[in-house]
Design a protein around this motif. Structure first.
Motif, short mmCIF file in Angstrom:
data_model
loop_
_atom_site.label_atom_id
_atom_site.label_comp_id
_atom_site.label_asym_id
_atom_site.label_seq_id
_atom_site.Cartn_x
_atom_site.Cartn_y
_atom_site.Cartn_z
N GLU A 39 35.78 33.62 59.38
CA GLU A 39 34.75 34.32 58.62
C GLU A 39 34.86 33.82 57.19
O GLU A 39 35.90 33.94 56.55
N ILE A 40 33.77 33.22 56.72
CA ILE A 40 33.74 32.64 55.37
C ILE A 40 32.46 33.13 54.70
O ILE A 40 31.36 32.76 55.10
N ARG A 41 32.64 33.97 53.69
CA ARG A 41 31.47 34.54 52.99
C ARG A 41 31.68 34.50 51.48
O ARG A 41 32.81 34.56 51.01
N ASN A 42 30.57 34.43 50.79
CA ASN A 42 30.54 34.51 49.32
C ASN A 42 31.39 33.43 48.66
O ASN A 42 32.00 33.65 47.62
N ILE A 43 31.43 32.27 49.27
CA ILE A 43 32.10 31.11 48.68
C ILE A 43 31.00 30.26 48.04
O ILE A 43 29.98 30.02 48.69
N PRO A 44 31.19 29.80 46.81
CA PRO A 44 30.16 28.95 46.19
C PRO A 44 29.84 27.74 47.07
O PRO A 44 30.75 27.15 47.67
N GLN A 45 28.57 27.40 47.16
CA GLN A 45 28.11 26.34 48.05
C GLN A 45 28.85 25.03 47.82
O GLN A 45 29.19 24.34 48.77
N GLU A 46 29.16 24.70 46.57
CA GLU A 46 29.84 23.44 46.27
C GLU A 46 31.29 23.44 46.77
O GLU A 46 31.90 22.38 46.87
N GLN A 47 31.84 24.60 47.11
CA GLN A 47 33.20 24.69 47.64
C GLN A 47 33.25 24.82 49.16
O GLN A 47 34.30 24.66 49.77
N MET A 48 32.11 25.10 49.77
CA MET A 48 32.08 25.33 51.23
C MET A 48 32.55 24.11 52.02
O MET A 48 33.27 24.25 53.00
N GLY A 49 32.15 22.92 51.60
CA GLY A 49 32.55 21.72 52.32
C GLY A 49 34.05 21.58 52.38
O GLY A 49 34.62 21.27 53.43
N ALA A 50 34.72 21.83 51.26
CA ALA A 50 36.17 21.71 51.22
C ALA A 50 36.84 22.82 52.05
O ALA A 50 37.84 22.58 52.72
N VAL A 51 36.28 24.02 52.03
CA VAL A 51 36.86 25.12 52.81
C VAL A 51 36.77 24.80 54.30
O VAL A 51 37.75 24.88 55.05
N VAL A 52 35.57 24.36 54.74
CA VAL A 52 35.34 24.07 56.15
C VAL A 52 36.01 22.75 56.57
O VAL A 52 36.51 22.64 57.68
N HIS A 97 54.68 12.65 68.74
CA HIS A 97 54.44 13.69 67.74
C HIS A 97 53.37 13.23 66.77
O HIS A 97 53.47 12.14 66.20
N LEU A 98 52.34 14.03 66.62
CA LEU A 98 51.30 13.73 65.65
C LEU A 98 51.84 13.99 64.26
O LEU A 98 52.48 15.02 64.02
N ALA A 99 51.59 13.08 63.35
CA ALA A 99 52.07 13.20 61.97
C ALA A 99 51.29 14.28 61.22
O ALA A 99 50.21 14.70 61.65
N GLU A 100 51.85 14.71 60.11
CA GLU A 100 51.11 15.60 59.21
C GLU A 100 49.87 14.85 58.73
O GLU A 100 49.90 13.65 58.54
N ILE A 101 48.79 15.56 58.53
CA ILE A 101 47.53 14.96 58.11
C ILE A 101 47.13 15.53 56.75
O ILE A 101 47.19 16.74 56.53
N ASN A 102 46.68 14.64 55.88
CA ASN A 102 46.13 15.05 54.59
C ASN A 102 44.62 15.25 54.79
O ASN A 102 43.85 14.29 54.70
N PHE A 103 44.22 16.47 55.11
CA PHE A 103 42.81 16.73 55.39
C PHE A 103 41.96 16.58 54.14
O PHE A 103 40.77 16.29 54.24
N GLN A 104 42.55 16.75 52.96
CA GLN A 104 41.80 16.53 51.72
C GLN A 104 41.36 15.08 51.63
O GLN A 104 40.20 14.78 51.37
N ALA A 105 42.29 14.14 51.88
CA ALA A 105 41.95 12.72 51.84
C ALA A 105 40.95 12.37 52.94
O ALA A 105 40.01 11.59 52.72
N MET A 106 41.13 12.93 54.12
CA MET A 106 40.22 12.69 55.24
C MET A 106 38.81 13.17 54.89
O MET A 106 37.81 12.48 55.15
#
Length: 157
Positions: A85-98, A127-136
């Motif tokens: 549930e994701i509500r009232n997050i500024p639109q420009e931040q939604m991409g990073a949250v999701v 074993h799958l390595a840790e992933i940097n989802f920010q970079a991805m």
């Protein structure tokens, strides 16, 4: 006062679940006698689905394809999902949250399920390595920007 609380950002995990899991060993049992070192190819993907107002399903897909001499030893594909549930997050931040925050929560479950399945199938652990989802996420955004500019790289400013 009630209006203030209604405008507060909301980020809640509703559920994390295994959506799909498959294991294929198309060349067994003969390939199990091979002595060559297998090659391992690991692919990850993230998808987001808006399933209701403020409710999102985030799916992280992991594929592990292991080969010996160009023959498949095993192929594992798993889709781990979460409902958020994701509500009232500024639109420009939604991409990073999701695209970053939600996959970071779901991914450890995916790693555990893939490792467990491979182990239960009788293979040495992968074993799958840790992933940097920010970079991805940033790489995906750059690719999309390149595609919307007619395939040319995004202009540097």
């Amino acid at each position: 006062m009630a209006e203030e609380t209604n405008n507060q950002p909301v980020f809640q995990i509703q559920r994390v679940y295994l959506k799909d899991l498959s294991l294929e060993q198309p060349n067994s049992p003969a390939i199990l006698l091979e002595q060559a070192q297998p090659s391992v190819d690991i692919q990850l993907a993230v998808a987001a689905n808006n399933i209701d107002e403020g409710i999102f399903e985030i799916v992280v897909t992991g594929t592990v394809h292991t080969k010996v001499n160009d023959k498949t030893l095993f192929l594992v594909e798993a889709k781990q999902a979460g409902i958020f549930e994701i509500r009232n997050i500024p639109q420009e931040q939604m991409g990073a949250v999701v695209g970053v925050a939600c996959p970071q929560i779901v991914y450890p479950y995916l790693r555990g399920n893939i490792a467990d399945l491979i182990n239960r199938a009788g293979f040495p652990p992968v074993h799958l390595a840790e992933i940097n989802f920010q970079a991805m996420y940033e790489q995906q955004q750059a690719q999309q920007a390149g595609a919307t500019n007619g395939g040319d790289p995004a202009p540097v400013q």
